[in-house]
Design a protein around this motif. Sequence first.
Motif, PDB file in Angstrom:
ATOM      1  N   SER A 107       0.838  -1.206   0.000  1.00 44.82           N
ATOM      2  CA  SER A 107       0.000   0.000   0.000  1.00 44.82           C
ATOM      3  C   SER A 107       0.870   1.252   0.000  1.00 44.82           C
ATOM      4  N   ALA A 108       1.875   1.282   0.862  1.00 39.64           N
ATOM      5  CA  ALA A 108       2.761   2.449   0.942  1.00 39.64           C
ATOM      6  C   ALA A 108       3.546   2.636  -0.353  1.00 39.64           C
ATOM      7  N   ALA A 110       2.346   2.035  -3.223  1.00 39.74           N
ATOM      8  CA  ALA A 110       1.324   2.262  -4.250  1.00 39.74           C
ATOM      9  C   ALA A 110       1.219   1.092  -5.224  1.00 39.74           C
ATOM     10  N   LEU A 125      -2.557   1.731   3.865  1.00 40.97           N
ATOM     11  CA  LEU A 125      -1.741   2.910   4.146  1.00 40.97           C
ATOM     12  C   LEU A 125      -1.757   3.803   2.910  1.00 40.97           C
ATOM     13  N   PRO A 126      -1.601   5.096   3.118  1.00 41.35           N
ATOM     14  CA  PRO A 126      -1.458   5.968   1.944  1.00 41.35           C
ATOM     15  C   PRO A 126      -0.083   5.774   1.308  1.00 41.35           C
ATOM     16  N   HIS A 127       0.024   6.176   0.053  1.00 36.66           N
ATOM     17  CA  HIS A 127       1.312   6.098  -0.648  1.00 36.66           C
ATOM     18  C   HIS A 127       2.348   6.900   0.126  1.00 36.66           C
ATOM     19  N   SER A 128       3.462   6.240   0.460  1.00 31.03           N
ATOM     20  CA  SER A 128       4.531   6.893   1.203  1.00 31.03           C
ATOM     21  C   SER A 128       5.837   6.150   0.938  1.00 31.03           C
ATOM     22  N   PRO A 129       6.713   6.735   0.104  1.00 34.31           N
ATOM     23  CA  PRO A 129       8.000   6.079  -0.140  1.00 34.31           C
ATOM     24  C   PRO A 129       8.803   5.870   1.147  1.00 34.31           C
ATOM     25  N   VAL A 130       8.685   6.777   2.105  1.00 35.22           N
ATOM     26  CA  VAL A 130       9.408   6.634   3.373  1.00 35.22           C
ATOM     27  C   VAL A 130       8.897   5.406   4.130  1.00 35.22           C
ATOM     28  N   MET A 131       7.567   5.285   4.230  1.00 39.11           N
ATOM     29  CA  MET A 131       6.999   4.137   4.938  1.00 39.11           C
ATOM     30  C   MET A 131       7.318   2.838   4.205  1.00 39.11           C
ATOM     31  N   TYR A 132       7.272   2.863   2.879  1.00 35.64           N
ATOM     32  CA  TYR A 132       7.643   1.682   2.100  1.00 35.64           C
ATOM     33  C   TYR A 132       9.099   1.299   2.409  1.00 35.64           C
TER      34      TYR A 132
END
Length: 176
Positions: A107-108, A110, A125-132
Amino acid sequence: MNRPRHFNLLARVLHWSMAVAILAMLFVGAAMVVSLRHREALLDLHRPLGVAILLLAIVRLANRLRHAPPPLPADLPRLQVWAAKASHWALYVLMLAMPLIGWAMLSAGAYPVLLFDGVSLPPILPHSPVMYGILRPLHGVLAYVLFFTILAHLGAALYHAWVRRDGVFGQMARGD
């Protein structure tokens, strides 16, 4: 307290079927990391298998909370009793956390969590390269933790079956 001598049938079926599914998942995950040629096919297997493990883990935990497990032998050293209980709860946590972290990671990033033929899970989760970037290595590290916890569990099961011969293995291997 009147505790059963064996795990109930649902617990035994879930235990053994999840053991196969989780070991398959660990090998599929490891193969995904090293195989470019088969990566897509392995991913197509990995995602729905992870969701199935998550759903089965929820059913298994509900069954475990509803039905007390058989007692451990009275002469089992305290440290081994503690280790048995701690490792079982660690396995439950990992069986729930691994698929959830994988889903959150995708999810993070995308990425769709495609189960089969156009059926996808919604992002959690919303798109987040940091969280990914946090979740991807965490998923890998926890896979190793799960693998080593399973090895310890297997070692303990074989210890009870072959060394102590105290019936603990039979509590999950067979019913009344």
